[in-house]
Design a protein around this motif. Sequence first.
Motif, PDB file in Angstrom:
ATOM      1  N   ILE A 114       0.862  -1.338   0.039  1.00 54.43           N
ATOM      2  CA  ILE A 114       0.068  -0.034  -0.002  1.00 54.43           C
ATOM      3  C   ILE A 114       0.827   1.185   0.090  1.00 54.43           C
ATOM      4  O   ILE A 114       1.763   1.277   0.611  1.00 54.43           O
ATOM      5  CB  ILE A 114      -0.823   0.109   1.222  1.00 54.43           C
ATOM      6  CG1 ILE A 114      -1.935  -1.144   0.853  1.00 54.43           C
ATOM      7  CG2 ILE A 114      -1.606   1.375   1.501  1.00 54.43           C
ATOM      8  CD1 ILE A 114      -2.727  -1.327   2.342  1.00 54.43           C
TER       9      ILE A 114
ATOM     10  N   TRP B  22      -1.805   5.948   2.369  1.00 55.44           N
ATOM     11  CA  TRP B  22      -3.354   5.129   1.836  1.00 55.44           C
ATOM     12  C   TRP B  22      -3.673   4.453   3.237  1.00 55.44           C
ATOM     13  O   TRP B  22      -2.772   3.775   4.060  1.00 55.44           O
ATOM     14  CB  TRP B  22      -3.080   4.336   0.838  1.00 55.44           C
ATOM     15  CG  TRP B  22      -3.271   4.995  -0.322  1.00 55.44           C
ATOM     16  CD1 TRP B  22      -2.696   6.147  -0.756  1.00 55.44           C
ATOM     17  CD2 TRP B  22      -3.330   4.482  -1.791  1.00 55.44           C
ATOM     18  NE1 TRP B  22      -2.733   6.657  -2.093  1.00 55.44           N
ATOM     19  CE2 TRP B  22      -3.226   5.634  -2.564  1.00 55.44           C
ATOM     20  CE3 TRP B  22      -3.734   3.199  -2.144  1.00 55.44           C
ATOM     21  CZ2 TRP B  22      -3.401   5.233  -3.916  1.00 55.44           C
ATOM     22  CZ3 TRP B  22      -3.971   3.034  -3.450  1.00 55.44           C
ATOM     23  CH2 TRP B  22      -3.779   4.083  -4.366  1.00 55.44           C
TER      24      TRP B  22
ATOM     25  N   LEU C  74      -9.315   0.455  -3.899  1.00 62.53           N
ATOM     26  CA  LEU C  74      -9.757   1.702  -4.436  1.00 62.53           C
ATOM     27  C   LEU C  74     -10.902   1.284  -5.631  1.00 62.53           C
ATOM     28  O   LEU C  74     -10.769   0.147  -6.176  1.00 62.53           O
ATOM     29  CB  LEU C  74      -8.639   2.530  -4.925  1.00 62.53           C
ATOM     30  CG  LEU C  74      -7.649   2.009  -6.367  1.00 62.53           C
ATOM     31  CD1 LEU C  74      -6.638   3.130  -6.857  1.00 62.53           C
ATOM     32  CD2 LEU C  74      -6.748   0.971  -5.716  1.00 62.53           C
TER      33      LEU C  74
ATOM     34  N   SER D 196      -7.020   6.980  -6.485  1.00 62.68           N
ATOM     35  CA  SER D 196      -6.950   6.758  -4.717  1.00 62.68           C
ATOM     36  C   SER D 196      -8.165   6.241  -4.114  1.00 62.68           C
ATOM     37  O   SER D 196      -9.178   6.040  -4.649  1.00 62.68           O
ATOM     38  CB  SER D 196      -6.712   8.015  -4.183  1.00 62.68           C
ATOM     39  OG  SER D 196      -7.721   8.820  -3.971  1.00 62.68           O
ATOM     40  N   PRO D 197      -8.212   5.614  -2.914  1.00 57.80           N
ATOM     41  CA  PRO D 197      -9.175   5.016  -2.246  1.00 57.80           C
ATOM     42  C   PRO D 197     -10.440   5.966  -1.715  1.00 57.80           C
ATOM     43  O   PRO D 197     -11.444   5.692  -1.769  1.00 57.80           O
ATOM     44  CB  PRO D 197      -8.621   4.600  -0.983  1.00 57.80           C
ATOM     45  CG  PRO D 197      -7.014   4.424  -1.004  1.00 57.80           C
ATOM     46  CD  PRO D 197      -6.783   5.604  -2.096  1.00 57.80           C
ATOM     47  N   ASP D 198     -10.107   7.381  -1.857  1.00 58.41           N
ATOM     48  CA  ASP D 198     -11.162   8.599  -1.710  1.00 58.41           C
ATOM     49  C   ASP D 198     -11.719   8.763  -2.799  1.00 58.41           C
ATOM     50  O   ASP D 198     -12.701   9.728  -2.726  1.00 58.41           O
ATOM     51  CB  ASP D 198     -10.301   9.539  -0.885  1.00 58.41           C
ATOM     52  CG  ASP D 198      -9.736   9.003   0.653  1.00 58.41           C
ATOM     53  OD1 ASP D 198     -10.436   8.147   1.185  1.00 58.41           O
ATOM     54  OD2 ASP D 198      -8.843   9.630   0.788  1.00 58.41           O
TER      55      ASP D 198
END
Length: 345
Positions: A147, A151, A156, A162-164
């Motif tokens: 990772i 993060w 993702l 990105s995960p967001d």
Amino acid sequence: MPHLTLRASLIAALTLLSLGPVQAAPVTHSQPVKVMIISMFGPEGQVWRDHLKFNRKVAVPGLSPDYPAVSCTADGICLMTTGMGHANAAASVSALVWSRQFDLRKTYFLIAGIAGIDPQQGTVGSAAWARYLVDFGIQWELDAREIPAGWKTGYLGINTKSPDEKPPLDYRTEVFQLNESLLQRAVALSKDAKLVDSKEAAAFRARYTYAPANQPPAVIQCDTLAGDTWFSGTKLGERARDWTKLLTDGKGTYCTTQQEDNATYEALKRGASAGLTDLNRVAVLRTGSDFDRPPEGVSDADNLLKYQEQGGFVPAVQNLYLAGYPLVQSIVKDWAQWKDGVPAQ
């Protein structure tokens, strides 16, 4: 020759246009169904058989070989079992809809099954009515050991950076919102249901230091997450929460995790596109059979591998009926008010 081929193609196209829009084949319907209960494996279906008198079985080609028939009562309640997981759910529900052996145009569908539960939203035995169905499986995944710095997770959205970042929802099955009027009626009808508990569940939940994890089961409203991979652990649970918020634009609250619901809904949705089902008549009830993360002092591995020791399975199965039947009963008993849509409260 190329000109002849082009000319033939143009003539064929003009002929199709002159015929007007393509019409679906005429639909022939058999017995109408007021409520179709959808369970996923044997015990979830058996609890309904223990309480209702199913006096007719209808074999449907394409159902699971383990559950090849739909059972029905004399007053319009039917029960099917899909088999567990996305593939079984989609295949079985599609087989039901497209068999046209039942008139499902005014049918209310109650998807009722057990699930893992977030201890910060509910407890084992709690019965959760969903507003949103979120698919946890449609993501990119990085090895947890790789990772990137900064993060919180290796998951993702597909085609994001990105995960967001919210993904583009190219699959069109990532998230569904259920009919709010039906949801509110289901909650109102079941909120005072006397849910059952077990000594084993009470003992295990006492290991949590916070509510509602350490409280008795209750009827609640929060959302459900589908994915064929069972998970256990605080970090994965936090990703489930974040993913639900992301896909519902902050409106959804994750609380239960299961395998089938987005697949089941998509099969019903395709039936609705042909006028065979009505998506405004779909309700989803999931009862907590085990926690998705452990109490303090218990490892993620033990929480997963010893999930049966949490004592939630039996009350979760029983509470499917106790929380779900008030809705089923109201629909059947007051069919004149329900047949044309969800009545106002």
